[in-house]
Design a protein around this motif. Structure first.
Motif, PDB file in Angstrom:
ATOM      1  N   ARG A 304       0.849  -1.204   0.000  1.00 30.94           N
ATOM      2  CA  ARG A 304       0.000   0.000   0.000  1.00 30.94           C
ATOM      3  C   ARG A 304       0.881   1.250   0.000  1.00 30.94           C
ATOM      4  NH1 ARG A 304      -5.199   1.065   3.952  1.00 30.94           N
ATOM      5  NH2 ARG A 304      -5.588   3.228   3.377  1.00 30.94           N
ATOM      6  N   LEU A 305       0.486   2.232  -0.818  1.00 35.82           N
ATOM      7  CA  LEU A 305       1.281   3.446  -0.969  1.00 35.82           C
ATOM      8  C   LEU A 305       0.791   4.522  -0.013  1.00 35.82           C
ATOM      9  CD1 LEU A 305       3.615   4.387  -2.838  1.00 35.82           C
ATOM     10  CD2 LEU A 305       1.873   5.496  -4.259  1.00 35.82           C
ATOM     11  N   LEU A 306       1.717   5.106   0.719  1.00 32.49           N
ATOM     12  CA  LEU A 306       1.398   6.217   1.614  1.00 32.49           C
ATOM     13  C   LEU A 306       1.857   7.516   0.978  1.00 32.49           C
ATOM     14  CD1 LEU A 306       2.497   4.738   5.070  1.00 32.49           C
ATOM     15  CD2 LEU A 306       0.253   4.646   3.969  1.00 32.49           C
ATOM     16  N   ARG A 307       1.034   8.556   1.100  1.00 29.77           N
ATOM     17  CA  ARG A 307       1.346   9.875   0.531  1.00 29.77           C
ATOM     18  C   ARG A 307       1.408  10.874   1.666  1.00 29.77           C
ATOM     19  NH1 ARG A 307      -2.588  11.282  -4.246  1.00 29.77           N
ATOM     20  NH2 ARG A 307      -0.893  12.735  -4.682  1.00 29.77           N
ATOM     21  N   PHE A 308       2.390  11.751   1.605  1.00 29.27           N
ATOM     22  CA  PHE A 308       2.644  12.663   2.712  1.00 29.27           C
ATOM     23  C   PHE A 308       2.451  14.110   2.267  1.00 29.27           C
ATOM     24  CE2 PHE A 308       5.302   8.893   2.997  1.00 29.27           C
ATOM     25  CZ  PHE A 308       4.862   8.375   4.206  1.00 29.27           C
TER      26      PHE A 308
END
Length: 702
Positions: A304-308
């Motif tokens: 899963r990709l996390l975006r900040f």
């Protein structure tokens, strides 16, 4: 560059109004450098004492070590010179130093024990209780894994009298609960800690609520844990000073089965690790975040990709759950190894391994509005939408579930469930952002801004709306959103007064002009003029000079007014006439501020004529302001008869004499200026004025 003493003192005063952050820290350090260079020893001492508090209560306690050490050495050299009013503060600040010093593994443990010994010696010499000394001995012992000694100090502190150097009624129980939790005495921790949640200290109630999370979960008090998390997080989410408390809240997300919430917190706050308060809090946050990420990975979502979000203009690259979990686990264990080397045991490494591998405790305690029982506090439409979100989530339809969250947030806002609407729209915004659904994320962000506003979080409301507008893309603007110009005007109103509010109204005016909405354009331009500091609103001329808004604002207003004068001002009743009068009034304020009183009078006269054409009683307050300002300017130009006429016209618009303070003062000064002293005295009596009211009110510029 050298500075004069006055410049240094002015810089110090200016620093008081600055928010905590690098600019304030740099300003204080510059003041200290120049004060030392100028030989202003007492002043330099006072500044350092103040700076110690600023640094300690921000995220740079290491800077506080330097300022405190300097002050303590100066005090010991010349106690007669620096004592008296500083005695108590220095003894109080000892506690801060000890609390911070053991959180840096590079500082030998002997330094903490030496500080404790020095603190005890000074407290005994002053006849003070050892309550605070025992409290901090216990904190150091707990941190280094000496739990038996921590328990002993806790027991001693419990029977030692408190005094003026003891921590407050919230912070003492917070440190006690920390020790009791480490000892596994959860019921006692809750009994000691719960009364402290009502403390008004700056560190409370977020500290005590964060400390109570684990004992609540371990004793099956899920609902109390949820409420403690809510209260704590609202207070810590905007300040990196609270990195340690945030770690406890992340662990709670793992223990209570709220992994989605944990991911949200990591995405929002991972940037805080770029400037951790201390290595101890850095280690704890990294381990707690690793626990969340590892639990998410264990359920098959390691890719899963996390975006900040951007922080200080810098955006961290996207990261996969599994990779970030490894990175943070290694970071936490690396710091723990440094602590172990200093402390001579494996306590911190063992603790961090347990943290990073933490799992659920007891039954889940759902945080999300979409997982809680809403039967008693939501309408049928909301419940139907929440059920739909649950079904779509279970089916793996992330897009549909995200859209359902947005719809539910809107429904909750309509139902006036403002706190729930905030939570639902925050979830919707984050999920829609992750999915790249820009239009729908923009609409959800507008719901979020209004929910914040209704829930009393005005600053966050303005920030959310500003974020929406700053990211605005004409080709992706959602049809369900109001026009951008209307949102700019709304944000200007939310911001109140000042250059930023004026800039938003100016942007709104330009948007309305492009849309052919003449009356709205004039209304927004008038607001921009009047809300800018030089237009008579809050702020100062210095604020205005620093703002790039003013030249554009005045150029636009002048151009619009010249256009109208050339074409003929609007006549008859209507919104365009009142809005044009507002522009004339606001522009006159800027002319007056720049010393162009006669030009300002001409603009006000035109505004008066426009407003007097209106038959609606709703323009009376606006006309009254114009007349009062006109009277003041007539006084300054030496025309008391015209000032009297304007003041009487303003007074005639008011039903309540108590509301006519400024209008009456203008009239009194005008009467006195033309020698009608008896009549002036009668006006003063009618309006309850005295000579003190007249002091400083002479019609001249302030």
């Amino acid at each position: 560059m050298s500075r004069t003493e006055q410049e240094v003192r002015d810089l110090y005063r200016a620093s008081h109004g600055m928010p905590s952050g690098p600019a304030k820290f740099a300003a204080l350090e510059e003041v200290i450098r120049h004060a030392d260079a100028l030989g202003l020893v007492e002043f330099a001492f006072d500044v350092r004492m103040s700076a110690t508090s600023v640094f300690q209560h921000s995220w740079v306690p290491a800077k506080a070590f330097l300022t405190f050490s300097w002050c303590l050495a100066a005090y010991d050299r010349e106690p007669d010179r620096f004592g008296g009013r500083h005695d108590h503060t220095l003894l109080w600040q000892f506690k801060w130093m000890i609390y911070s010093v053991y959180q840096f593994p590079e500082i030998p443990l002997e330094r903490a024990t030496d500080l404790l010994a020095d603190m005890e010696r000074r407290y005994r010499r002053g006849g003070h209780s050892l309550h605070a000394v025992l409290q901090h001995r216990g904190l150091v012992a707990e941190s280094t894994g000496e739990l038996a000694r921590a328990q002993d100090f806790y027991e001693q502190m419990a029977v030692t009298r408190r005094d003026g150097l003891s921590d407050c009624s919230g912070c003492v129980p917070s440190s006690q609960v920390r020790t009791l939790v480490a000892l596994g005495r959860d019921e006692e921790a809750i009994r000691i800690g719960e009364p402290a949640v009502r403390s008004g200290c700056t560190e409370q109630p977020q500290w005590i609520n964060s400390e109570l999370l684990l004992p609540y979960v371990r004793t099956g008090r899920g609902e109390q844990a949820v409420e403690a998390h809510r209260v704590a997080y609202r207070r810590i989410r905007d300040n990196p000073h609270h990195l340690g408390e945030l770690a406890s809240n992340l662990l709670f997300c793992v223990h209570s089965g709220n992994l989605g919430r944990g991911l949200d917190l990591i995405e929002r706050h991972l940037s805080w690790l770029d400037r951790p308060r201390t290595p101890l809090t850095e280690m704890e946050f990294a381990a707690a975040a690793a626990a969340v990420l590892s639990a998410v990975e264990a359920r098959g979502e390691g890719e899963r990709l996390l975006r900040f979000p951007a922080a200080d203009g810098v955006r961290r690259p996207d990261a996969r759950v599994a990779g970030l979990a490894r990175e943070l686990r290694e970071r936490a264990l690396g710091i723990a190894a440094r602590f172990d080397a200093r402390n001579g045991n494996a306590y911190q490494s063992t603790r961090m391994r347990e943290w990073s591998g933490a799992g659920p405790i007891g039954d889940p305690a759902p945080l999300s509005v979409f997982e809680r029982d809403l039967e008693s506090r939501a309408g049928e439409r909301v419940r139907r939408l929440v059920d739909r979100v649950a079904a779509l989530t279970a089916a793996g339809d992330r897009v549909g579930a995200a859209r359902g969250r947005a719809a539910a947030a809107d429904a909750l806002l309509a139902d006036e469930r403002f706190a729930d609407a905030v939570e639902a729209s925050e979830e919707a915004v984050r999920e829609l952002d992750r999915l790249g659904l820009e239009e729908e994320a923009a609409t959800a962000r507008w719901v979020l801004a209004r929910a914040y506003r209704e829930d009393g979080e005005w600053r966050r409301a303005s920030a959310a709306l500003g974020e929406l507008l700053d990211a605005w893309k004409p080709d992706t603007a959602a049809p369900s959103l109001p026009p951008r110009a209307e949102l700019e005007a709304r944000l200007g109103g939310w911001l109140g007064h000042g250059p930023e509010a004026a800039a938003r109204y100016l942007a709104a005016a330009r948007g309305f002009a492009a849309a052919g909405r003449a009356a709205d354009r004039m209304s927004a331009l008038g607001q921009a003029l009047r809300r800018h500091p030089c237009g008579g609103g809050a702020g100062s001329a210095q604020d205005a000079a620093a703002s790039g808004v003013l030249p554009d604002l005045l150029t636009e207003a002048r151009g619009v007014l010249d256009e109208l004068l050339a074409a003929g001002l609007p006549s008859g009743e209507g919104a365009l006439g009142t809005a044009t009068a507002d522009v004339l009034h606001g522009y006159a304020g800027h002319l007056r501020s720049s010393g162009q009183a006669e030009a300002a009078v001409a603009r006000l006269q035109t505004a008066r004529a426009l407003l007097e054409q209106q038959e609606s009683a709703e323009v009376a307050p606006q006309l009254g302001e114009v007349l009062t300002e006109l009277g003041l300017l007539r006084l300054r130009l030496g025309d008391p008869a015209a000032a009297e006429e304007a003041a009487r016209a303003a007074l005639a618009l008011l039903d309540d004499p108590e509301e006519a303070w400024e209008e009456a003062l203008v009239l009194v000064r005008a009467l006195q200026a033309r020698g009608a002293d008896e009549e002036a005295a009668a006006v003063m009596a009618d309006h309850g004025l005295d000579e003190d009211d007249l002091d400083g009110f002479d019609g001249e510029e302030d």
